[in-house]
Scaffold this motif. Structure first.
Motif, PDB file in Angstrom:
ATOM      1  N   ASP A 127     -13.095  -0.325  -8.212  1.00 27.16           N
ATOM      2  CA  ASP A 127     -14.237   0.616  -8.239  1.00 27.16           C
ATOM      3  C   ASP A 127     -15.012   0.538  -6.922  1.00 27.16           C
ATOM      4  OD1 ASP A 127     -13.443   1.343 -10.731  1.00 27.16           O
ATOM      5  OD2 ASP A 127     -15.184   0.566 -11.791  1.00 27.16           O
ATOM      6  N   PHE A 128     -14.275   0.557  -5.816  1.00 23.07           N
ATOM      7  CA  PHE A 128     -14.887   0.384  -4.505  1.00 23.07           C
ATOM      8  C   PHE A 128     -14.700   1.600  -3.608  1.00 23.07           C
ATOM      9  CE2 PHE A 128     -16.095  -2.147  -0.702  1.00 23.07           C
ATOM     10  CZ  PHE A 128     -17.173  -2.814  -1.254  1.00 23.07           C
ATOM     11  N   ILE A 174     -12.774  -9.515 -10.919  1.00 23.45           N
ATOM     12  CA  ILE A 174     -11.578 -10.000 -11.607  1.00 23.45           C
ATOM     13  C   ILE A 174     -10.888  -8.824 -12.278  1.00 23.45           C
ATOM     14  CG2 ILE A 174     -10.682 -11.557 -13.389  1.00 23.45           C
ATOM     15  CD1 ILE A 174     -13.337 -13.106 -13.192  1.00 23.45           C
ATOM     16  N   GLY A 175      -9.570  -8.683 -12.074  1.00 22.26           N
ATOM     17  CA  GLY A 175      -8.817  -7.816 -12.947  1.00 22.26           C
ATOM     18  C   GLY A 175      -8.158  -6.593 -12.369  1.00 22.26           C
ATOM     19  N   CYS A 176      -8.405  -6.246 -11.089  1.00 27.69           N
ATOM     20  CA  CYS A 176      -7.762  -5.047 -10.557  1.00 27.69           C
ATOM     21  C   CYS A 176      -6.257  -5.281 -10.457  1.00 27.69           C
ATOM     22  CB  CYS A 176      -8.334  -4.673  -9.198  1.00 27.69           C
ATOM     23  SG  CYS A 176      -7.889  -5.798  -7.854  1.00 27.69           S
ATOM     24  N   ARG A 177      -5.515  -4.190 -10.387  1.00 30.20           N
ATOM     25  CA  ARG A 177      -4.075  -4.288 -10.207  1.00 30.20           C
ATOM     26  C   ARG A 177      -3.778  -4.584  -8.737  1.00 30.20           C
ATOM     27  NH1 ARG A 177      -5.874  -4.017 -15.025  1.00 30.20           N
ATOM     28  NH2 ARG A 177      -4.897  -2.546 -16.487  1.00 30.20           N
ATOM     29  N   GLU A 182      -8.325  -0.189  -2.760  1.00 27.30           N
ATOM     30  CA  GLU A 182      -9.412  -0.841  -2.027  1.00 27.30           C
ATOM     31  C   GLU A 182      -9.371  -2.363  -2.103  1.00 27.30           C
ATOM     32  OE1 GLU A 182      -9.865   2.985  -1.917  1.00 27.30           O
ATOM     33  OE2 GLU A 182     -10.390   2.239  -3.899  1.00 27.30           O
ATOM     34  N   LEU A 183      -8.263  -2.927  -2.591  1.00 25.66           N
ATOM     35  CA  LEU A 183      -8.204  -4.377  -2.794  1.00 25.66           C
ATOM     36  C   LEU A 183      -8.449  -5.149  -1.498  1.00 25.66           C
ATOM     37  CD1 LEU A 183      -7.695  -6.935  -4.405  1.00 25.66           C
ATOM     38  CD2 LEU A 183      -5.234  -6.512  -4.201  1.00 25.66           C
ATOM     39  N   VAL A 192     -15.511 -13.700  -4.335  1.00 25.88           N
ATOM     40  CA  VAL A 192     -14.312 -14.068  -5.097  1.00 25.88           C
ATOM     41  C   VAL A 192     -13.648 -12.798  -5.593  1.00 25.88           C
ATOM     42  CG1 VAL A 192     -13.394 -15.305  -7.101  1.00 25.88           C
ATOM     43  CG2 VAL A 192     -15.377 -16.232  -5.871  1.00 25.88           C
ATOM     44  N   THR A 193     -12.345 -12.675  -5.369  1.00 27.72           N
ATOM     45  CA  THR A 193     -11.572 -11.545  -5.880  1.00 27.72           C
ATOM     46  C   THR A 193     -10.283 -12.084  -6.485  1.00 27.72           C
ATOM     47  OG1 THR A 193     -12.448 -10.090  -4.147  1.00 27.72           O
ATOM     48  CG2 THR A 193     -10.500  -9.329  -5.340  1.00 27.72           C
TER      49      THR A 193
END
Length: 302
Positions: A127-128, A174-177, A182-183, A192-193
């Motif tokens: 969501d970035f 936490i939790g993106c694929r 945008e990771l 923290v990601t």
């Protein structure tokens, strides 16, 4: 003590089809029907009331406005933030049942007003999206983490001069694929990601321990949970289901360890229109009841 707040907003979402209205506004009552309120009340939770949103308008052109439903989102955020501040000041841990994830703005306003704290953002997407990385911005539910740390237009990221609502150094996602667009930017920007595949491979306890050990999160945090973090095999009743997500037990494990340190939480993006039998509402009610039973127990005071 948990205070359950209904915030049935759908203002940050695109319409599911032209002319339709997103169904997330029905989520709080669907969860009530699924037994969530009764289960939490048996644990001592109280009813924290409802903050109703303005009318949803599909406004893709937006004119001078940066966001779809911008004015209504800002008005709702202010009113919800006021309720969160009052509940936190009264010693309650607000549990907000949304609604879409634009509700993070209200949590940010409340956090800044009561002295600040971190953010733990659990979501199937980063969501970035924001004006600096996409010309397609304009629906806050896909841009909420960016807005929360100040990476958006000032109209939404600096309401009443209170932005950024959360310090990037006190923010975890936490939790993106692993293929999230945008990771890489999020990895470079916040403390923290942890993508979903790492939660699955390392285990919920190890991930929670990493988050809780982050210096910026030591004073507590707001816990934002978008249920599309779950794999669509288990939870297809969301607006953007993507494979590679968590199982319900993995999400419960994360929440059990994170919730005591959180001063409040929001559950977002469950869409009862995609759950005609109520089965997914019952599943989600169980996850919330099990995972958030100790919400706020170890949170720092405001």
């Amino acid at each position: 003590m948990i205070a359950i707040v209904s915030a049935p907003s759908n203002l940050g979402l695109r319409p599911p089809v032209p002319g339709a209205v997103p169904g997330t506004s029905k989520a709080p009552e669907a969860l009530r029907e699924a037994g969530l309120h009764a289960a939490l009340s048996a644990r001592g939770a109280i009813d924290g009331g409802a903050i109703l949103p303005g009318r949803y308008v599909d406004d893709p052109g937006r004119g001078e406005r940066a966001l779809r439903n911008q004015g209504a989102i800002i008005d709702h955020a202010r009113r919800l933030a006021s309720r969160l501040v009052a509940l936190r000041g009264g010693g309650h841990a607000p549990l907000v049942l949304g609604g879409d994830c634009s509700l993070i703005v209200a949590a940010g306003l409340a956090s800044r007003t009561t002295g600040g704290a971190g953010l733990v953002h659990i979501d199937g997407h980063t969501d970035f999206r924001h004006p600096g990385n996409s010309a397609a911005f304009g629906s806050l539910a896909g841009e909420d983490l960016a807005a929360a740390i100040g990476e958006h237009v000032s109209e939404i990221a600096d309401i009443d001069g209170l932005g950024p609502y959360f310090d990037a150094a006190a923010t975890a996602h936490i939790g993106c694929r692993k293929d999230d667009a945008e990771l890489a930017e999020v990895l470079a920007r916040i403390a923290v990601t942890v993508p979903a595949d790492q939660v699955i491979s390392h285990g919920a306890s190890a991930v929670a321990e990493r988050v809780l050990a982050a210096p910026g999160l030591s004073r507590g945090f707001w816990l934002q949970v978008d249920v599309d973090v779950l794999d669509p095999e288990h939870m297809p009743a969301v607006d953007s289901p993507d494979p590679g997500g968590l199982a319900p037990g993995e999400l419960v494990g994360l929440l059990r360890e994170l919730a005591p340190r959180a001063w409040g939480a929001a559950i977002t993006v469950f869409d009862p229109d995609l759950d005609p039998t109520g089965a997914y509402a019952r599943l989600l009610a169980g996850v919330i009841d099990e995972g958030l039973a100790r919400l706020g127990e170890d949170a720092a005071p405001d």
